[in-house]
Scaffold this active site. Structure first.
Site, PDB file in Angstrom:
ATOM      1  N   ASP A   1      46.778  74.540  48.253  1.00  0.00           N
ATOM      2  CA  ASP A   1      47.443  73.821  47.479  1.00  0.00           C
ATOM      3  C   ASP A   1      46.929  72.494  46.506  1.00  0.00           C
ATOM      4  OD1 ASP A   1      47.876  72.156  49.706  1.00  0.00           O
ATOM      5  OD2 ASP A   1      49.487  71.053  48.534  1.00  0.00           O
TER       6      ASP A   1
ATOM      7  N   ARG B   1      52.212  48.091   2.378  1.00  0.00           N
ATOM      8  CA  ARG B   1      53.367  48.280   2.185  1.00  0.00           C
ATOM      9  C   ARG B   1      54.482  47.139   2.394  1.00  0.00           C
ATOM     10  NH1 ARG B   1      55.854  51.176   5.279  1.00  0.00           N
ATOM     11  NH2 ARG B   1      54.366  51.229   6.809  1.00  0.00           N
TER      12      ARG B   1
ATOM     13  N   LYS C   1      53.582  44.317   9.025  1.00  0.00           N
ATOM     14  CA  LYS C   1      52.333  44.066   8.402  1.00  0.00           C
ATOM     15  C   LYS C   1      51.753  42.729   8.590  1.00  0.00           C
ATOM     16  CE  LYS C   1      51.620  48.367   7.006  1.00  0.00           C
ATOM     17  NZ  LYS C   1      50.521  49.078   7.666  1.00  0.00           N
TER      18      LYS C   1
ATOM     19  N   ASP D   1      45.638  77.253  54.033  1.00  0.00           N
ATOM     20  CA  ASP D   1      45.744  76.009  54.286  1.00  0.00           C
ATOM     21  C   ASP D   1      47.241  75.683  54.738  1.00  0.00           C
ATOM     22  OD1 ASP D   1      45.571  73.375  53.496  1.00  0.00           O
ATOM     23  OD2 ASP D   1      46.898  73.476  51.811  1.00  0.00           O
ATOM     24  N   TYR D   2      47.268  74.677  55.435  1.00  0.00           N
ATOM     25  CA  TYR D   2      48.716  74.370  56.052  1.00  0.00           C
ATOM     26  C   TYR D   2      49.698  73.432  55.039  1.00  0.00           C
ATOM     27  CZ  TYR D   2      52.357  72.712  59.338  1.00  0.00           C
ATOM     28  OH  TYR D   2      53.287  72.670  59.919  1.00  0.00           O
ATOM     29  N   ASP D   3      49.308  72.141  55.044  1.00  0.00           N
ATOM     30  CA  ASP D   3      50.209  71.241  54.466  1.00  0.00           C
ATOM     31  C   ASP D   3      50.402  71.691  52.897  1.00  0.00           C
ATOM     32  OD1 ASP D   3      50.907  69.111  56.628  1.00  0.00           O
ATOM     33  OD2 ASP D   3      48.765  69.454  56.686  1.00  0.00           O
TER      34      ASP D   3
ATOM     35  N   VAL E   1      43.479  50.381   5.034  1.00  0.00           N
ATOM     36  CA  VAL E   1      43.131  49.239   3.940  1.00  0.00           C
ATOM     37  C   VAL E   1      41.911  48.552   4.461  1.00  0.00           C
ATOM     38  CG1 VAL E   1      43.861  47.307   2.804  1.00  0.00           C
ATOM     39  CG2 VAL E   1      45.514  48.997   3.064  1.00  0.00           C
TER      40      VAL E   1
ATOM     41  N   ARG F   1      57.392  64.324   4.903  1.00  0.00           N
ATOM     42  CA  ARG F   1      57.423  64.568   3.533  1.00  0.00           C
ATOM     43  C   ARG F   1      56.557  65.728   3.071  1.00  0.00           C
ATOM     44  NH1 ARG F   1      61.705  63.570   0.407  1.00  0.00           N
ATOM     45  NH2 ARG F   1      62.565  61.571   0.492  1.00  0.00           N
TER      46      ARG F   1
HETATM   47  C1  GDG Z   1      50.444  54.563   8.773  1.00  0.00           C
HETATM   48  C2  GDG Z   1      50.187  53.627   9.767  1.00  0.00           C
HETATM   49  C3  GDG Z   1      47.685  54.155   9.936  1.00  0.00           C
HETATM   50  C4  GDG Z   1      48.941  51.119  -0.246  1.00  0.00           C
HETATM   51  N1  GDG Z   1      49.339  50.379  -1.385  1.00  0.00           N
HETATM   52  C5  GDG Z   1      48.773  51.068  -2.324  1.00  0.00           C
HETATM   53  C6  GDG Z   1      47.905  52.003  -1.826  1.00  0.00           C
HETATM   54  N2  GDG Z   1      48.025  52.216  -0.614  1.00  0.00           N
HETATM   55  C7  GDG Z   1      47.349  53.206   0.538  1.00  0.00           C
HETATM   56  C8  GDG Z   1      46.317  52.316   1.137  1.00  0.00           C
HETATM   57  C9  GDG Z   1      46.227  52.988   2.145  1.00  0.00           C
HETATM   58  C10 GDG Z   1      47.409  53.434   2.604  1.00  0.00           C
HETATM   59  O1  GDG Z   1      48.317  53.309   1.328  1.00  0.00           O
HETATM   60  C11 GDG Z   1      48.194  52.779   3.628  1.00  0.00           C
HETATM   61  O2  GDG Z   1      47.482  52.941   4.875  1.00  0.00           O
HETATM   62  P1  GDG Z   1      47.706  52.090   6.067  1.00  0.00           P
HETATM   63  O3  GDG Z   1      46.854  52.612   7.267  1.00  0.00           O
HETATM   64  O4  GDG Z   1      47.178  50.579   5.802  1.00  0.00           O
HETATM   65  O5  GDG Z   1      49.103  51.955   6.516  1.00  0.00           O
HETATM   66  P2  GDG Z   1      50.657  52.796   6.683  1.00  0.00           P
HETATM   67  O6  GDG Z   1      51.216  53.235   5.333  1.00  0.00           O
HETATM   68  O7  GDG Z   1      51.671  51.914   7.440  1.00  0.00           O
HETATM   69  O8  GDG Z   1      50.279  54.047   7.532  1.00  0.00           O
HETATM   70  C12 GDG Z   1      48.745  52.946   9.766  1.00  0.00           C
HETATM   71  C13 GDG Z   1      48.287  55.114   8.853  1.00  0.00           C
HETATM   72  O9  GDG Z   1      49.453  55.683   8.803  1.00  0.00           O
HETATM   73  C14 GDG Z   1      47.401  56.469   8.757  1.00  0.00           C
HETATM   74  O10 GDG Z   1      47.044  56.879  10.140  1.00  0.00           O
HETATM   75  O11 GDG Z   1      46.511  53.700   9.746  1.00  0.00           O
HETATM   76  O12 GDG Z   1      48.630  52.130  11.049  1.00  0.00           O
HETATM   77  O13 GDG Z   1      51.047  52.619   9.929  1.00  0.00           O
HETATM   78  O14 GDG Z   1      45.555  54.277   2.118  1.00  0.00           O
HETATM   79  O15 GDG Z   1      45.066  52.526   0.159  1.00  0.00           O
HETATM   80  N3  GDG Z   1      46.981  52.919  -2.747  1.00  0.00           N
HETATM   81  C15 GDG Z   1      47.284  52.746  -3.947  1.00  0.00           C
HETATM   82  N4  GDG Z   1      48.046  51.622  -4.454  1.00  0.00           N
HETATM   83  C16 GDG Z   1      48.784  51.020  -3.623  1.00  0.00           C
HETATM   84  O16 GDG Z   1      49.320  49.962  -4.382  1.00  0.00           O
HETATM   85  N5  GDG Z   1      46.514  53.529  -4.787  1.00  0.00           N
END
Ligand code: GDG
Length: 744
Positions: free
Chosen positions: A686, A279, A284, A504-506, A383, A10
């Site tokens: 090689d 999420r 999770k 070299d051979y082999d 988080v 995105r």
């Molecule tokens: C993928 C991988 C990896 C969530 N709810 C709210 C909110 N958030 C923000 C958190 C955090 C982010 O979203 C979630 O990041 P996570 O790392 O926990 O999980 P994924 O979305 O699954 O991310 C994960 C990540 O990519 C980075 O590489 O760590 O393993 O699955 O920043 O704060 N932020 C706000 N309101 C919400 O309700 N403002």
């Protein structure tokens, strides 16, 4: 200066219709804030321009209208448009109903739909096409995540010189999980990733899983942290993603954050507050978390009315049935706990199903007593890191699943197995009763770690390593001999007075055979060598790891010099075999042979070759995976032994060899070269043992060192296989013989 292209599924922009007009605003989210923090910092000095490419969250028309009205242009944007059905199949289909569940160890959730796969490949092709219309050779591309696994290879195919980094935000599963995919899918995904120069994962475990999948599926000739793939060195390594530490830590004192925090502190009153945010996703571990909390309440009735759990869930992928089902299940479960264990004055769980603002999020991070983060699998989990960074007061307890990548760094958290309800329950209790001192100690240690490797450092580290890989590729650039080099080689040879051939051979003159004894020289090869050696200005040596008996048997009648056992024994043209050793101690052999014998037992079809001054354990006929694992073990064991004595352990082509130190092909080649005034030198080899020779000869002007195979090497050139070496030698031999024949 080159341009940077950041590619994600995105675009980090939201297009909205306000009062009938399309406008866009920068959207927030994990990847945007992570990558964005780096892009806003020192990167500007490295790249002239930054463009973000991805799918916009609107139609093509809406995009054009919004852009025409002058967007908030933080970066340049390259929109990639996919039609609705293709996007649905690519995103909800292959990305989130195949890769996501599989890579998070939910193989039974995978929907093996060939139409999803087709759409995924088409979508990646469309990404590639859009990018190729703007990319220049000197640009750098940074691809993100599992939606775009095949993209790097698609770009590489059409722009071989491009600098490409790839980062995977989710776990990479072990081979036993990965192999459940149809073979074609396995190959495409791995080959796709290998199109990059550097492949980043959150943890070393994920990188190791990737490497073992590559080895099992694609069988590259060499591995290690660098993979030699299609004449390029590709590196896979761990770069644990982090957060913008300061923005969370500073937010603690922000007016609005403090205000919201106060309202939560008032609300909880004398109760303890547990908190979580994720999420809505089956990975999770939300149900497991609820089970653990339920058990805690059941086992600790004295906590009734003294604790409350603020459970925040953010809607996600709700058009996929597995997600919708989960929502229903969680709603029911929460209702059940609240009605069964709560009362009219007290609800054990405060449940909210929506996105919260950043300030509210930090207020919750800092008002709670305990953050309960229990994913069943999670690439990293930001988080957990955000919670720790927010706690300027150095209070609060983190209960964290050991299945999250973050657990590798946050070892001072209370680590739990998310499937162990009893453990979750007892850690909640332990956490709620933890002394303020202990909380501070744990928090301080975790904060120091996150501060030391924040998101800017993460991205800086990634780009630095990308640069290093690129430099290494140049140093080791595989240069197959083309016609121009071939003509140049023959020309230099024709003008030489004294030519030296070190062969070299082999694997260099003859292809590998199942058993060393089967690799007899062919009549054609013997004829070429005979002709080459017939010319008095040529000094032709076979320089091999084989013993003197084999070399005498095969080449004894020819006018050749012979070097056996990597230089331990030498027979110059017309001379006798001489042992050339400063150290001829053989007392180590018995012990080493015993160790090797245990590996013959452990690794079916491996065998020992006994030579006068060395012992070799060959695993060319063993099952490849088993052979590599055992070879690594044996190598380590012998290395440890060698460090105590004067021994050398060599990791050759499907062989581990031990010999006295002070013997190698480099020394042997050097002695021969120094013994005559050669003005043309051609050396062919090689494997790893030939690298000593190439390195030693690198100082010789105009030398032709040739590595057989497409691997990186100290040699100046590469040839594909032994038959091409034979053909080259034949050309040289005939060149010499032709004028003679004319003269006659
Ligand atoms: C993928 C991988 C990896 C969530 N709810 C709210 C909110 N958030 C923000 C958190 C955090 C982010 O979203 C979630 O990041 P996570 O790392 O926990 O999980 P994924 O979305 O699954 O991310 C994960 C990540 O990519 C980075 O590489 O760590 O393993 O699955 O920043 O704060 N932020 C706000 N309101 C919400 O309700 N403002």
């Amino acid at each position: 200066m080159s341009k940077l292209y950041v590619i994600s599924n995105r675009l980090p922009l939201t297009i909205e219709k306000k009062e009938g007009v399309y406008v866009c605003r920068q959207s927030s989210g994990g990847l945007v804030s992570a990558v964005g923090s780096y892009l806003d910092s020192d990167v500007k000095g490295t790249f002239s321009d930054i463009t973000w490419a991805g799918v916009p969250d609107c139609s093509e028309t809406a995009w054009r209208t919004a852009m025409a009205s002058g967007p908030e242009a933080k970066y340049n944007y390259l929109p990639v448009f996919l039609n609705k059905r293709r996007y649905e199949y690519y995103y909800n289909g292959f990305s989130n109903s195949v890769i996501w569940p599989l890579f998070h160890y939910f193989p039974s959730f995978v929907d093996y739909n060939a139409a999803y796969y087709a759409a995924y490949m088409e979508a990646n092709e469309i990404f590639a096409e859009s990018l190729l219309s703007v990319l220049k050779r000197e640009d750098t591309v940074w691809i993100h995540d599992y939606h775009l696994l095949p993209l790097a290879a698609m770009l590489r195919e059409r722009m071989p010189g491009l600098t490409i980094g790839f980062f995977l935000h989710v776990p990479f599963p072990s081979y036993e999980i990965f192999r459940v995919l149809p073979k074609e899918w396995q190959r495409t995904l791995l080959e796709g990733m290998l199109g990059a120069d550097l492949i980043g994962f959150h943890t070393l475990d994920y990188a190791a899983h990737f490497l073992s999948c590559v080895k099992a599926v694609l069988k590259p000739e060499r591995d290690g942290q660098y993979i030699s793939w299609r004449n390029r060195q590709v590196k896979a390594d761990a770069f644990p993603i982090s957060i913008d530490y300061d923005s969370f830590n500073d937010a603690y004192d922000e007016h609005e954050v403090a205000q919201i925090r106060r309202s939560y502190v008032e609300m909880k009153s004398d109760k303890k507050l547990l908190f979580s945010v994720d999420r809505l996703d089956y990975t999770k571990g939300i149900s497991n978390r609820l089970k653990g909390y339920e058990k805690f309440l059941e086992e600790n009735p004295d906590y009734s009315e003294k604790v409350v759990f603020a459970l925040n869930i953010v809607p996600s992928r709700d058009s996929i049935s597995k997600y919708a089902e989960r929502k229903k299940m969680i709603d029911e479960y929460i209702g059940n706990i609240n009605s069964r264990l709560g009362n009219m004055k007290w609800q054990p769980i405060l449940y909210r199903y929506k996105h919260v603002s950043f300030n509210e999020l930090v207020a919750l991070y800092t008002a709670c007593d305990l953050a309960l983060i229990t994913p069943l699998r999670d690439g990293m989990n930001l988080v957990a890191k955000e919670f720790v960074a927010s706690r300027r007061d150095k209070q609060g307890v983190l209960v964290l699943s050991e299945m999250a990548g973050a657990a590798k760094e946050l070892s001072e958290a209370l680590l739990i197995n998310p499937n162990d309800t009893a453990e979750i329950s007892s850690m909640i209790k332990y956490g709620l009763e933890m002394s303020a001192d202990e909380q501070e100690q744990r928090m301080t240690a975790m904060q120091a770690r996150i501060m030391g490797y924040d998101v800017v450092e993460w991205a800086r580290d990634f780009f630095e390593q990308l640069k290093t890989v690129k430099e290494l590729q140049l140093e080791f650039e595989v240069k197959f001999i083309d016609n121009i080099t071939r003509v140049d080689l023959v020309d230099k040879y024709s003008r030489a007075n004294k030519a030296l051939f070190l062969l070299d051979y082999d694997g260099s003159l003859m292809p590998f055979q199942k058993l060393p004894t089967l690799a007899k020289p062919s009549e054609e090869l013997l004829e070429i060598l005979r002709q080459l050696a017939a010319n008095p200005r040529n000094n032709v040596y076979i320089i091999s790891g084989r013993n003197s008996q084999s070399l005498t048997e095969w080449f004894g009648d020819l006018n050749l010099g012979l070097v056996a056992e990597h230089g331990a024994r030498v027979r110059h043209v017309g001379g006798e075999w001489k042992t050339d050793l400063t150290n001829d101690d053989k007392s180590w052999m018995e012990q080493v042979e015993k160790i090797m014998l245990t590996y013959v037992g452990k690794c079916p079809h491996s065998f020992i070759e006994r030579k006068d001054f060395s012992l070799a354990w060959h695993y060319r006929n063993a099952e490849p995976m088993q052979g590599t694992v055992r070879a690594r073990e044996l190598y380590d064991t012998l290395k440890a032994l060698a460090s105590r004595g004067k021994l050398n352990v060599l990791n050759g082509h499907k062989v581990i060899e031990v010999r006295n130190s002070g013997i190698n092909k480099g020394l042997a080649a050097g002695k021969i070269y120094d013994s005559g005034k050669f003005d043309f030198v051609l050396a062919v080899g090689d494997d790893q043992t030939d690298e000593d020779m190439f390195r030693r000869l690198a100082r010789v002007p105009d030398v032709f060192t040739i590595k057989v195979g497409g691997e990186a090497s100290y040699a100046r050139y590469n040839l594909h296989n032994p038959f091409m070496v034979q053909s080259l030698l034949e050309t040289i031999a005939h060149y010499e013989n032709a004028p003679t024949a004319v003269k006659a």
